[in-house]
Design a protein around this motif. Structure first.
Motif, mmCIF file in Angstrom:
data_model
loop_
_atom_site.group_PDB
_atom_site.id
_atom_site.type_symbol
_atom_site.label_atom_id
_atom_site.label_comp_id
_atom_site.label_asym_id
_atom_site.label_seq_id
_atom_site.Cartn_x
_atom_site.Cartn_y
_atom_site.Cartn_z
ATOM 1 N N ALA A 25 0.596 -1.163 0.117
ATOM 2 C CA ALA A 25 0.013 -0.139 0.047
ATOM 3 C C ALA A 25 0.919 1.325 0.007
ATOM 4 C CB ALA A 25 -0.960 -0.062 1.006
ATOM 5 N N ARG A 26 1.943 1.329 0.702
ATOM 6 C CA ARG A 26 2.696 2.404 0.702
ATOM 7 C C ARG A 26 3.483 2.720 -0.666
ATOM 8 N NH1 ARG A 26 5.787 5.226 4.609
ATOM 9 N NH2 ARG A 26 7.153 6.997 3.481
ATOM 10 N N LYS A 27 3.874 1.584 -1.191
ATOM 11 C CA LYS A 27 4.488 1.691 -2.591
ATOM 12 C C LYS A 27 3.788 2.224 -3.406
ATOM 13 C CE LYS A 27 8.086 1.501 -5.122
ATOM 14 N NZ LYS A 27 9.157 2.418 -5.080
ATOM 15 N N VAL A 28 2.338 1.847 -3.375
ATOM 16 C CA VAL A 28 1.298 2.080 -4.554
ATOM 17 C C VAL A 28 0.890 3.522 -4.461
ATOM 18 C CG1 VAL A 28 -1.193 1.892 -5.069
ATOM 19 C CG2 VAL A 28 0.516 -0.092 -4.873
ATOM 20 N N LYS A 29 0.910 4.032 -2.991
ATOM 21 C CA LYS A 29 0.538 5.446 -2.776
ATOM 22 C C LYS A 29 1.522 6.376 -3.144
ATOM 23 C CE LYS A 29 -1.738 8.212 0.742
ATOM 24 N NZ LYS A 29 -2.520 8.229 2.014
ATOM 25 N N ASP A 30 2.764 5.879 -2.861
ATOM 26 C CA ASP A 30 4.057 6.785 -3.304
ATOM 27 C C ASP A 30 4.113 6.724 -4.967
ATOM 28 O OD1 ASP A 30 4.713 7.101 -0.750
ATOM 29 O OD2 ASP A 30 6.439 5.721 -0.653
ATOM 30 N N ASN A 31 3.875 5.764 -5.617
ATOM 31 C CA ASN A 31 3.724 5.553 -7.080
ATOM 32 C C ASN A 31 2.596 6.542 -7.431
ATOM 33 O OD1 ASN A 31 5.684 3.948 -7.098
ATOM 34 N ND2 ASN A 31 4.522 2.270 -7.709
ATOM 35 N N MET A 108 10.632 15.709 -22.000
ATOM 36 C CA MET A 108 9.428 14.552 -22.008
ATOM 37 C C MET A 108 9.829 13.421 -22.135
ATOM 38 S SD MET A 108 6.897 17.086 -24.261
ATOM 39 C CE MET A 108 5.638 17.836 -23.515
ATOM 40 N N THR A 109 11.052 13.065 -22.814
ATOM 41 C CA THR A 109 11.428 11.622 -23.099
ATOM 42 C C THR A 109 11.875 10.997 -21.678
ATOM 43 O OG1 THR A 109 12.049 12.126 -25.389
ATOM 44 C CG2 THR A 109 13.116 10.278 -24.168
ATOM 45 N N ARG A 110 12.692 11.883 -20.968
ATOM 46 C CA ARG A 110 13.167 11.575 -19.736
ATOM 47 C C ARG A 110 11.766 11.190 -18.730
ATOM 48 N NH1 ARG A 110 17.385 15.007 -20.856
ATOM 49 N NH2 ARG A 110 16.425 16.694 -19.893
ATOM 50 N N ILE A 111 10.686 11.961 -18.711
ATOM 51 C CA ILE A 111 9.727 11.799 -17.941
ATOM 52 C C ILE A 111 8.750 10.578 -18.409
ATOM 53 C CG2 ILE A 111 7.103 12.707 -17.652
ATOM 54 C CD1 ILE A 111 8.273 15.797 -17.943
ATOM 55 N N VAL A 112 8.690 10.179 -19.537
ATOM 56 C CA VAL A 112 8.175 8.873 -20.096
ATOM 57 C C VAL A 112 9.045 7.968 -19.753
ATOM 58 C CG1 VAL A 112 7.584 7.605 -22.181
ATOM 59 C CG2 VAL A 112 6.897 10.051 -21.827
ATOM 60 N N SER A 113 10.235 8.144 -19.534
ATOM 61 C CA SER A 113 11.102 7.042 -19.251
ATOM 62 C C SER A 113 10.930 6.599 -17.473
ATOM 63 C CB SER A 113 12.499 7.269 -19.391
ATOM 64 O OG SER A 113 13.407 6.233 -18.657
ATOM 65 N N LYS A 114 10.556 7.823 -16.926
ATOM 66 C CA LYS A 114 10.267 7.515 -15.350
ATOM 67 C C LYS A 114 8.962 7.052 -15.054
ATOM 68 C CE LYS A 114 13.166 11.439 -13.883
ATOM 69 N NZ LYS A 114 13.087 12.822 -13.269
ATOM 70 N N MET A 115 8.177 7.230 -16.399
ATOM 71 C CA MET A 115 6.711 6.632 -16.271
ATOM 72 C C MET A 115 6.742 5.280 -16.263
ATOM 73 S SD MET A 115 4.365 9.396 -18.322
ATOM 74 C CE MET A 115 3.994 10.794 -17.672
ATOM 75 N N SER A 120 6.575 -0.712 -14.270
ATOM 76 C CA SER A 120 7.449 -1.845 -13.822
ATOM 77 C C SER A 120 7.180 -1.983 -12.498
ATOM 78 C CB SER A 120 8.873 -1.564 -14.131
ATOM 79 O OG SER A 120 9.640 -2.858 -13.694
ATOM 80 N N SER A 121 7.200 -1.136 -11.428
ATOM 81 C CA SER A 121 7.011 -1.199 -10.001
ATOM 82 C C SER A 121 5.751 -1.743 -9.681
ATOM 83 C CB SER A 121 7.219 0.343 -9.413
ATOM 84 O OG SER A 121 6.911 0.375 -8.095
ATOM 85 N N LYS A 123 3.628 -3.427 -11.612
ATOM 86 C CA LYS A 123 3.424 -4.772 -11.979
ATOM 87 C C LYS A 123 4.251 -5.812 -11.068
ATOM 88 C CE LYS A 123 4.723 -7.970 -16.012
ATOM 89 N NZ LYS A 123 5.184 -8.981 -15.021
ATOM 90 N N GLY A 124 5.577 -5.085 -10.420
ATOM 91 C CA GLY A 124 5.921 -6.117 -9.388
ATOM 92 C C GLY A 124 5.173 -6.164 -8.232
ATOM 93 N N ILE A 125 4.502 -5.158 -7.892
ATOM 94 C CA ILE A 125 3.441 -5.053 -6.686
ATOM 95 C C ILE A 125 2.264 -6.262 -6.893
ATOM 96 C CG2 ILE A 125 1.827 -3.969 -5.522
ATOM 97 C CD1 ILE A 125 3.692 -1.418 -5.733
ATOM 98 N N ILE A 126 1.815 -5.964 -8.032
ATOM 99 C CA ILE A 126 0.626 -6.817 -8.538
ATOM 100 C C ILE A 126 1.003 -8.319 -8.441
ATOM 101 C CG2 ILE A 126 -0.936 -7.658 -10.380
ATOM 102 C CD1 ILE A 126 -0.948 -4.574 -11.239
ATOM 103 N N ASP A 127 2.098 -8.775 -9.087
ATOM 104 C CA ASP A 127 2.789 -9.997 -9.227
ATOM 105 C C ASP A 127 3.098 -10.511 -7.724
ATOM 106 O OD1 ASP A 127 2.654 -10.179 -11.843
ATOM 107 O OD2 ASP A 127 4.926 -9.608 -12.295
#
Length: 217
Positions: A25-31, A108-115, A120-121, A123-127
């Motif tokens: 929950a903490r990770k999802v909220k931070d994301n 903007m390219t760097r922003i999309v890279s962070k997105m 990925s984060s 997906k890791g939580i869901i898995d």
């Protein structure tokens, strides 16, 4: 316009207010907070880029007009020389604005890279949650009503901004070389109004912020 999130004096949710939230929950909220801030940065870059794109179009029209004038006045040495100087200055300004717009697209390219990293984060939580609780998920939601799998909205947001970035990269390549006024207006409109990040993307973000407690219900 920047809108503050619940439990924060600025646009970023204060971490001290999230001490009671732990684990997934903490990770999802931070994301979710990171999504909010990245999209705010994107919108600022979009506004800056729109101003530069308008300048590029205007300078491009001036350059085209000056070329026509040079042809008409080629046999008048004084006037041709003056017009040539103006054309050189116009070309220099055009190049500077194109460099500025390139810098905006790079950001903007760097922003999309962070997105993409946020996706990925998530997906890791869901898995992890699937591994711990099975495909049916946990009995008690992480926050209010969403099952953990629904936080995959991150991938939909990412795809929208990824497509928008591709469009902006195409506009960057074509804008300064377009002499058709109607086509230039289409490019400017597409840059400003962002067809891929429409109301659906905004609703996805607001739903994410509401579910994770960053927006009051």
């Amino acid at each position: 316009m920047e809108v503050g999130l619940q439990g924060s004096e600025t646009t970023t949710p204060g971490r001290k207010f999230q001490s009671a939230v732990t684990g997934s929950a903490r990770k999802v909220k931070d994301n979710a907070a990171d999504w909010h801030n990245l999209i705010l940065k994107w919108d600022r870059m979009n506004d800056e880029g729109s101003t530069m794109a308008n300048k590029i179009v205007n300078l491009g029209f001036n350059k085209s007009s000056q070329k026509e004038m040079q042809v008409m006045m080629a046999d008048q040495d004084t006037s041709a020389s003056s017009n040539s100087e103006n054309a050189f200055e116009n070309s220099r300004e055009l190049e500077e604005e194109c460099d500025k717009l390139l810098s905006v697209v790079d950001k903007m390219t760097r922003i999309v890279s962070k997105m993409e990293k946020l996706v990925s984060s998530e997906k890791g939580i869901i898995d992890l949650e699937t591994f711990q609780y099975g495909t049916g998920g946990r009995q008690t939601p992480l926050f209010q009503t969403w099952p953990t799998s629904q936080f995959d909205v991150s991938s939909k947001l990412y795809e929208a901004y990824k497509q928008e970035l591709t469009l902006k990269q195409a506009i960057l390549q074509e804008l300064a070389h377009t002499t058709n006024p109607d086509l230039s207006m289409v490019y400017l409109s597409c840059w400003l109004y962002q067809p891929y990040t429409d109301d659906r993307a905004k609703l996805l973000l607001e739903g994410l912020l509401l579910e994770t407690g960053h927006r009051p219900i």
